[in-house]
Scaffold this motif. Structure first.
Motif, PDB file in Angstrom:
ATOM      1  N   GLU A 214      37.839  42.375  50.075  1.00 40.67           N
ATOM      2  CA  GLU A 214      39.103  43.066  49.857  1.00 40.67           C
ATOM      3  C   GLU A 214      40.291  42.156  50.175  1.00 40.67           C
ATOM      4  OE1 GLU A 214      39.763  46.939  48.926  1.00 40.67           O
ATOM      5  OE2 GLU A 214      38.527  45.569  47.768  1.00 40.67           O
ATOM      6  N   ILE A 215      40.170  41.337  51.194  1.00 37.03           N
ATOM      7  CA  ILE A 215      41.258  40.396  51.529  1.00 37.03           C
ATOM      8  C   ILE A 215      41.492  39.431  50.371  1.00 37.03           C
ATOM      9  CG2 ILE A 215      41.842  38.401  52.984  1.00 37.03           C
ATOM     10  CD1 ILE A 215      40.611  39.988  55.356  1.00 37.03           C
ATOM     11  N   ILE A 216      40.415  38.922  49.788  1.00 36.78           N
ATOM     12  CA  ILE A 216      40.544  37.997  48.645  1.00 36.78           C
ATOM     13  C   ILE A 216      41.214  38.723  47.476  1.00 36.78           C
ATOM     14  CG2 ILE A 216      39.259  36.631  46.937  1.00 36.78           C
ATOM     15  CD1 ILE A 216      37.077  36.292  49.211  1.00 36.78           C
ATOM     16  N   ARG A 217      40.825  39.986  47.245  1.00 37.17           N
ATOM     17  CA  ARG A 217      41.426  40.752  46.145  1.00 37.17           C
ATOM     18  C   ARG A 217      42.906  41.015  46.413  1.00 37.17           C
ATOM     19  NH1 ARG A 217      41.888  45.982  44.211  1.00 37.17           N
ATOM     20  NH2 ARG A 217      41.041  46.933  46.098  1.00 37.17           N
ATOM     21  N   GLU A 218      43.260  41.242  47.671  1.00 38.49           N
ATOM     22  CA  GLU A 218      44.667  41.449  48.012  1.00 38.49           C
ATOM     23  C   GLU A 218      45.506  40.233  47.632  1.00 38.49           C
ATOM     24  OE1 GLU A 218      46.830  42.921  51.997  1.00 38.49           O
ATOM     25  OE2 GLU A 218      46.147  40.844  52.099  1.00 38.49           O
TER      26      GLU A 218
ATOM     27  N   ARG B  42      48.737  39.990  45.061  1.00 41.29           N
ATOM     28  CA  ARG B  42      50.055  39.502  45.477  1.00 41.29           C
ATOM     29  C   ARG B  42      50.522  38.283  44.682  1.00 41.29           C
ATOM     30  NH1 ARG B  42      50.988  40.298  51.951  1.00 41.29           N
ATOM     31  NH2 ARG B  42      50.640  42.538  51.970  1.00 41.29           N
ATOM     32  N   ASN B  43      49.579  37.524  44.122  1.00 37.20           N
ATOM     33  CA  ASN B  43      49.950  36.270  43.454  1.00 37.20           C
ATOM     34  C   ASN B  43      49.889  36.305  41.932  1.00 37.20           C
ATOM     35  OD1 ASN B  43      50.464  34.041  45.530  1.00 37.20           O
ATOM     36  ND2 ASN B  43      48.576  34.941  46.317  1.00 37.20           N
ATOM     37  N   LEU B  44      49.164  37.274  41.382  1.00 33.03           N
ATOM     38  CA  LEU B  44      48.981  37.304  39.933  1.00 33.03           C
ATOM     39  C   LEU B  44      49.814  38.410  39.298  1.00 33.03           C
ATOM     40  CD1 LEU B  44      45.113  36.839  39.889  1.00 33.03           C
ATOM     41  CD2 LEU B  44      46.814  35.088  39.368  1.00 33.03           C
ATOM     42  N   GLU B  45      50.244  38.187  38.082  1.00 38.46           N
ATOM     43  CA  GLU B  45      51.136  39.131  37.401  1.00 38.46           C
ATOM     44  C   GLU B  45      50.372  40.091  36.483  1.00 38.46           C
ATOM     45  OE1 GLU B  45      54.392  39.442  37.999  1.00 38.46           O
ATOM     46  OE2 GLU B  45      54.111  37.920  39.538  1.00 38.46           O
ATOM     47  N   ARG B  46      51.079  41.143  36.117  1.00 36.99           N
ATOM     48  CA  ARG B  46      50.659  42.103  35.105  1.00 36.99           C
ATOM     49  C   ARG B  46      49.259  42.669  35.368  1.00 36.99           C
ATOM     50  NH1 ARG B  46      53.475  38.118  32.631  1.00 36.99           N
ATOM     51  NH2 ARG B  46      51.627  37.042  31.912  1.00 36.99           N
ATOM     52  N   GLU B  47      48.435  42.733  34.297  1.00 40.82           N
ATOM     53  CA  GLU B  47      47.172  43.465  34.420  1.00 40.82           C
ATOM     54  C   GLU B  47      46.039  42.625  34.979  1.00 40.82           C
ATOM     55  OE1 GLU B  47      46.451  41.313  30.543  1.00 40.82           O
ATOM     56  OE2 GLU B  47      48.170  42.046  31.657  1.00 40.82           O
ATOM     57  N   VAL B  48      46.244  41.328  35.157  1.00 42.27           N
ATOM     58  CA  VAL B  48      45.139  40.431  35.534  1.00 42.27           C
ATOM     59  C   VAL B  48      44.401  40.882  36.798  1.00 42.27           C
ATOM     60  CG1 VAL B  48      44.489  38.076  36.182  1.00 42.27           C
ATOM     61  CG2 VAL B  48      46.135  38.454  34.343  1.00 42.27           C
ATOM     62  N   PRO B  49      45.107  41.116  37.929  1.00 40.35           N
ATOM     63  CA  PRO B  49      44.356  41.456  39.147  1.00 40.35           C
ATOM     64  C   PRO B  49      43.656  42.807  39.101  1.00 40.35           C
ATOM     65  CG  PRO B  49      46.729  41.639  39.540  1.00 40.35           C
ATOM     66  CD  PRO B  49      46.551  41.011  38.194  1.00 40.35           C
ATOM     67  N   HIS B  50      44.128  43.734  38.255  1.00 42.56           N
ATOM     68  CA  HIS B  50      43.481  45.035  38.175  1.00 42.56           C
ATOM     69  C   HIS B  50      42.117  44.949  37.498  1.00 42.56           C
ATOM     70  CE1 HIS B  50      46.682  47.253  39.959  1.00 42.56           C
ATOM     71  NE2 HIS B  50      47.568  46.819  39.088  1.00 42.56           N
ATOM     72  N   GLY B  51      41.882  43.889  36.742  1.00 45.10           N
ATOM     73  CA  GLY B  51      40.587  43.702  36.088  1.00 45.10           C
ATOM     74  C   GLY B  51      39.656  42.799  36.879  1.00 45.10           C
TER      75      GLY B  51
ATOM     76  N   ALA C 217      32.297  33.216  47.821  1.00 45.14           N
ATOM     77  CA  ALA C 217      32.611  34.455  47.099  1.00 45.14           C
ATOM     78  C   ALA C 217      32.905  34.162  45.636  1.00 45.14           C
ATOM     79  CB  ALA C 217      33.808  35.153  47.739  1.00 45.14           C
ATOM     80  N   THR C 218      32.551  35.122  44.784  1.00 47.66           N
ATOM     81  CA  THR C 218      32.817  34.997  43.348  1.00 47.66           C
ATOM     82  C   THR C 218      33.824  36.059  42.925  1.00 47.66           C
ATOM     83  OG1 THR C 218      30.560  34.204  42.968  1.00 47.66           O
ATOM     84  CG2 THR C 218      31.793  34.975  41.043  1.00 47.66           C
ATOM     85  N   ILE C 219      34.854  35.617  42.221  1.00 45.44           N
ATOM     86  CA  ILE C 219      35.845  36.528  41.639  1.00 45.44           C
ATOM     87  C   ILE C 219      35.417  36.800  40.189  1.00 45.44           C
ATOM     88  CG2 ILE C 219      38.245  36.750  40.868  1.00 45.44           C
ATOM     89  CD1 ILE C 219      38.946  34.749  43.191  1.00 45.44           C
ATOM     90  N   TYR C 220      35.244  38.065  39.858  1.00 44.78           N
ATOM     91  CA  TYR C 220      34.880  38.438  38.486  1.00 44.78           C
ATOM     92  C   TYR C 220      36.115  38.995  37.782  1.00 44.78           C
ATOM     93  CZ  TYR C 220      30.016  37.902  39.866  1.00 44.78           C
ATOM     94  OH  TYR C 220      28.820  37.383  40.303  1.00 44.78           O
ATOM     95  N   CYS C 221      36.336  38.548  36.544  1.00 46.68           N
ATOM     96  CA  CYS C 221      37.443  39.061  35.743  1.00 46.68           C
ATOM     97  C   CYS C 221      36.908  39.458  34.368  1.00 46.68           C
ATOM     98  CB  CYS C 221      38.562  38.032  35.621  1.00 46.68           C
ATOM     99  SG  CYS C 221      38.060  36.475  34.867  1.00 46.68           S
ATOM    100  N   GLU C 222      37.756  40.081  33.547  1.00 47.94           N
ATOM    101  CA  GLU C 222      37.264  40.661  32.294  1.00 47.94           C
ATOM    102  C   GLU C 222      37.449  39.774  31.065  1.00 47.94           C
ATOM    103  OE1 GLU C 222      37.309  45.381  32.622  1.00 47.94           O
ATOM    104  OE2 GLU C 222      39.329  44.570  32.559  1.00 47.94           O
TER     105      GLU C 222
END
Length: 297
Positions: A193-197, A201-210, A230-235
């Protein structure tokens, strides 16, 4: 003094009214991530505070919103389930005399289940007293509250009064959690959750929600350093490029900010490695959502 009574309190409200900031303030440490983007909180987070002979169990929930994906449906279900299965519902609102559809729906649920309800008017450090009176009047007309507490989750003003109000509804019975427990989330989940936070805080628009984060490894080395992978998954592939940034600059920034908070959480030095992978449409994939801890079997 041993615990003799407890109160389970659901913290509800529309997105971005300061529910997670309030939970962190009440617990006295950061257990819920915070950003200025709506739908930051995705699941129910339990914070525990033991004061004297009373134990307060707080449940921070996602903001009530109109869902646009299976993940959104899950988040709304979390809110609805939480409102029906607690001793007290604390509805957090902004200090404006306007009641929106999310607040209306939550008040209807409180009436339906006849549960004690406390109106928490947050961000009083941003308004004048006369403006606050208009907010109290609007909400008092719409619902019969057991208590109304204007406060500032940011500064802590009046949070002690909130505890006093909650204690009035505490129920006698056995202790629910150990004295030293602050949160029900495992360390891996808090790290993710800290990584997602930091992405929010750093990414714009819809990117972090995916995005979703999976912590693959947490291992303490012989020298005391904690290795975390840790692995960050995006769409989308285009989102992957944005998260990594030019020559990896954005990913390094996210990692550096996350590492600082993780070290504070774990009280140890951390070596953090981050990878980024694409999983198209994971927010509408029940199997993938379960993998990320967002849906029960």
């Amino acid at each position: 003094m041993s615990v003799k009574k407890s109160a389970i309190i659901s913290i509800v409200g529309k997105p971005n009214v300061g529910k997670s900031t309030l939970l962190n303030r009440l617990v006295g440490t950061k257990i819920a991530i915070v950003s200025n983007k709506p739908q930051t909180t995705r699941t129910r987070i339990t914070g525990v505070v033991t004061k004297g002979d009373c134990q307060f169990v707080f449940q921070d929930t996602p903001g009530l919103h109109k869902p646009r994906s299976r993940l959104g449906d899950y988040m709304v279900k979390v809110v609805n389930d939480t409102v029906t299965d607690v001793d007290i519902a604390a509805m957090v609102v902004d200090p404006v005399p306007h009641i929106g559809p999310a607040e209306q729906e939550l008040m209807e649920r409180m009436k339906q289940y006849r549960m004690p309800s406390v109106l928490v008017i947050n961000k009083i450090d941003t308004v004048k007293n006369e403006d606050l009176l208009a907010v109290i009047a609007a909400y008092s007309e719409a619902h019969t509250w057991d208590a109304v507490v204007p406060l500032s989750a940011k500064t802590g003003e009046n949070c002690d009064i909130l505890f006093e109000e909650f204690e009035k509804f505490a129920i006698e019975g056995p202790q629910l959690f150990p004295d030293d427990m602050l949160c029900d989330q495992p360390e891996r989940q808090l790290v993710a959750e800290i990584i997602r936070e930091k992405m929010l805080r750093n990414l714009e628009r819809e990117v972090p929600h995916g995005t979703a984060v999976a912590v693959e490894q947490m291992r303490e080395r012989d020298d005391g350093l904690m290795n975390i992978a840790a692995t960050i998954y995006c769409e989308k592939n285009s989102h992957k490029g944005i998260i990594i940034g030019k020559q990896g600059a954005m990913l390094r920034k996210i990692g550096a900010e996350a590492r600082k908070d993780i070290e504070e959480l774990l009280d140890t030095r951390v070596y953090l490695q981050l990878w980024v992978k694409v999983k198209e449409g994971w927010r509408n994939n029940q199997y993938q959502m379960r993998n990320f801890g967002y849906e029960n079997e």
